[in-house]
Design a protein around this motif. Sequence first.
Motif, short mmCIF file in Angstrom:
data_model
loop_
_atom_site.label_atom_id
_atom_site.label_comp_id
_atom_site.label_asym_id
_atom_site.label_seq_id
_atom_site.Cartn_x
_atom_site.Cartn_y
_atom_site.Cartn_z
N TRP A 38 0.84 -1.20 0.00
CA TRP A 38 0.00 0.00 0.00
C TRP A 38 0.87 1.26 0.00
O TRP A 38 0.62 2.21 -0.75
CB TRP A 38 -0.91 -0.04 1.22
CG TRP A 38 -1.64 1.23 1.51
CD1 TRP A 38 -2.59 1.83 0.73
CD2 TRP A 38 -1.50 2.04 2.68
NE1 TRP A 38 -3.04 2.98 1.35
CE2 TRP A 38 -2.39 3.13 2.54
CE3 TRP A 38 -0.71 1.95 3.83
CZ2 TRP A 38 -2.51 4.12 3.51
CZ3 TRP A 38 -0.83 2.93 4.80
CH2 TRP A 38 -1.72 4.00 4.63
N ARG A 42 1.06 3.97 -3.13
CA ARG A 42 0.82 5.40 -2.97
C ARG A 42 1.97 6.23 -3.53
O ARG A 42 1.76 7.30 -4.13
CB ARG A 42 0.60 5.73 -1.49
CG ARG A 42 -0.75 5.26 -0.94
CD ARG A 42 -0.87 5.54 0.55
NE ARG A 42 -0.77 6.96 0.86
CZ ARG A 42 -1.80 7.80 0.88
NH1 ARG A 42 -3.03 7.36 0.61
NH2 ARG A 42 -1.63 9.07 1.17
N LEU A 59 -5.28 8.69 -4.57
CA LEU A 59 -4.79 8.11 -3.32
C LEU A 59 -5.95 7.59 -2.48
O LEU A 59 -5.84 6.54 -1.84
CB LEU A 59 -3.98 9.14 -2.54
CG LEU A 59 -2.65 9.57 -3.18
CD1 LEU A 59 -2.01 10.68 -2.36
CD2 LEU A 59 -1.69 8.38 -3.29
N LEU A 60 -7.05 8.34 -2.46
CA LEU A 60 -8.22 7.91 -1.68
C LEU A 60 -8.79 6.61 -2.24
O LEU A 60 -9.18 5.71 -1.48
CB LEU A 60 -9.28 9.00 -1.70
CG LEU A 60 -10.55 8.72 -0.88
CD1 LEU A 60 -10.20 8.48 0.58
CD2 LEU A 60 -11.55 9.87 -1.00
N GLN A 61 -8.83 6.48 -3.56
CA GLN A 61 -9.32 5.25 -4.18
C GLN A 61 -8.40 4.07 -3.84
O GLN A 61 -8.87 2.96 -3.57
CB GLN A 61 -9.43 5.42 -5.69
CG GLN A 61 -10.59 6.29 -6.13
CD GLN A 61 -10.58 6.58 -7.61
OE1 GLN A 61 -9.53 6.66 -8.23
NE2 GLN A 61 -11.77 6.74 -8.19
N MET A 62 -7.09 4.32 -3.82
CA MET A 62 -6.16 3.26 -3.46
C MET A 62 -6.36 2.83 -2.02
O MET A 62 -6.31 1.63 -1.70
CB MET A 62 -4.72 3.73 -3.68
CG MET A 62 -3.65 2.73 -3.22
SD MET A 62 -3.86 1.05 -3.88
CE MET A 62 -3.68 1.33 -5.65
N ASP A 63 -6.60 3.78 -1.14
CA ASP A 63 -6.86 3.44 0.26
C ASP A 63 -8.08 2.54 0.38
O ASP A 63 -8.10 1.58 1.17
CB ASP A 63 -7.07 4.71 1.09
CG ASP A 63 -5.81 5.58 1.17
OD1 ASP A 63 -4.73 5.06 0.85
OD2 ASP A 63 -5.93 6.76 1.53
N ASP A 64 -9.12 2.85 -0.39
CA ASP A 64 -10.33 2.02 -0.37
C ASP A 64 -10.08 0.64 -0.99
O ASP A 64 -10.64 -0.37 -0.54
CB ASP A 64 -11.46 2.71 -1.14
CG ASP A 64 -11.95 3.97 -0.44
OD1 ASP A 64 -11.73 4.09 0.78
OD2 ASP A 64 -12.55 4.83 -1.12
N VAL A 66 -7.48 -1.22 -0.92
CA VAL A 66 -6.70 -2.14 -0.10
C VAL A 66 -7.59 -3.21 0.53
O VAL A 66 -7.25 -4.40 0.56
CB VAL A 66 -5.92 -1.37 0.99
CG1 VAL A 66 -5.32 -2.35 2.01
CG2 VAL A 66 -4.81 -0.55 0.36
#
Length: 280
Positions: A38, A42, A59-64, A66
């Motif tokens: 993760w 990022r 970045l917010l989509q990547m956090d979701d 995960v």
Amino acid sequence: MPLLTIAFPVFNPVAFSIGPFVIRWYALAYIGGIVLGWIYARALIKNEKLWGGPAPITLLQMDDFVLWVTIGIILGGRTGYVLFYNPLFFLHHPAEILELWKGGMSFHGGFLGCVAAVMLFAHKNNISILSLGDITTAVGPIGLFLGRIANFINSELWGRAADPNLPWAMIFPNGGPIPRHPSQLYEAALEGVVLFTVLAVMIRMGALKRPGLILGSFIAIYGIARIISEFFREPDPQLGFLWGGLTMGMLLSIPMIIAGAIIIVAAYRRKAAEPAAPPV
């Protein structure tokens, strides 16, 4: 024991415990792979030079994402092991399918679960499946490396019989008195270090500007690395050797090489992303 044979350094499979809660190295490998992956993902998203402009995922989509990919890996990995490696056992002991702490995860199943997570998340968020696949597979070798190290610590999935004079041959505590290849370390090197390095160099050379190129390269190179490793790894006892001396790991990796090559060719046929125009 032959003079040059190394006695396996017996590790405690339990990393630490807090009261009744037990944390095993295998679980830490999954957690570490996801967290480090993760963080690396990022960093790739933030570097617009690698994409020729803003990355196709925020970045917010990547956090979701995960959470999605974590569920996909676990469900796919366990389902793949049940179906590919020990279907008869679990047919008669279905309750043990949920006992993940006993081990038994298939990379090929986990990869399919990861693919499903990528496709569903990309569709839901209207982003490029190929680009999301590129990011996901770029960080994948981190988890593969840690997972193989955990296999070694657990003294599982050890290698075939080795020449006793091989300097790094090992006697595994549950592998009999035969000196064996530490194939888990071979796989950690090929599937982890080598694969990560190749993909990282490709990324620095602009591979993310061609959606699908990293994805296809990961699939093809992993398939090759896995087949090489299988020549040194002891086949699963319930399966043994299959057609022509092949193992299940080899058979499942052949389609990966073919699919990866097709994706690579398709990626090169697409026009690479042009650098974003500087602001006026």
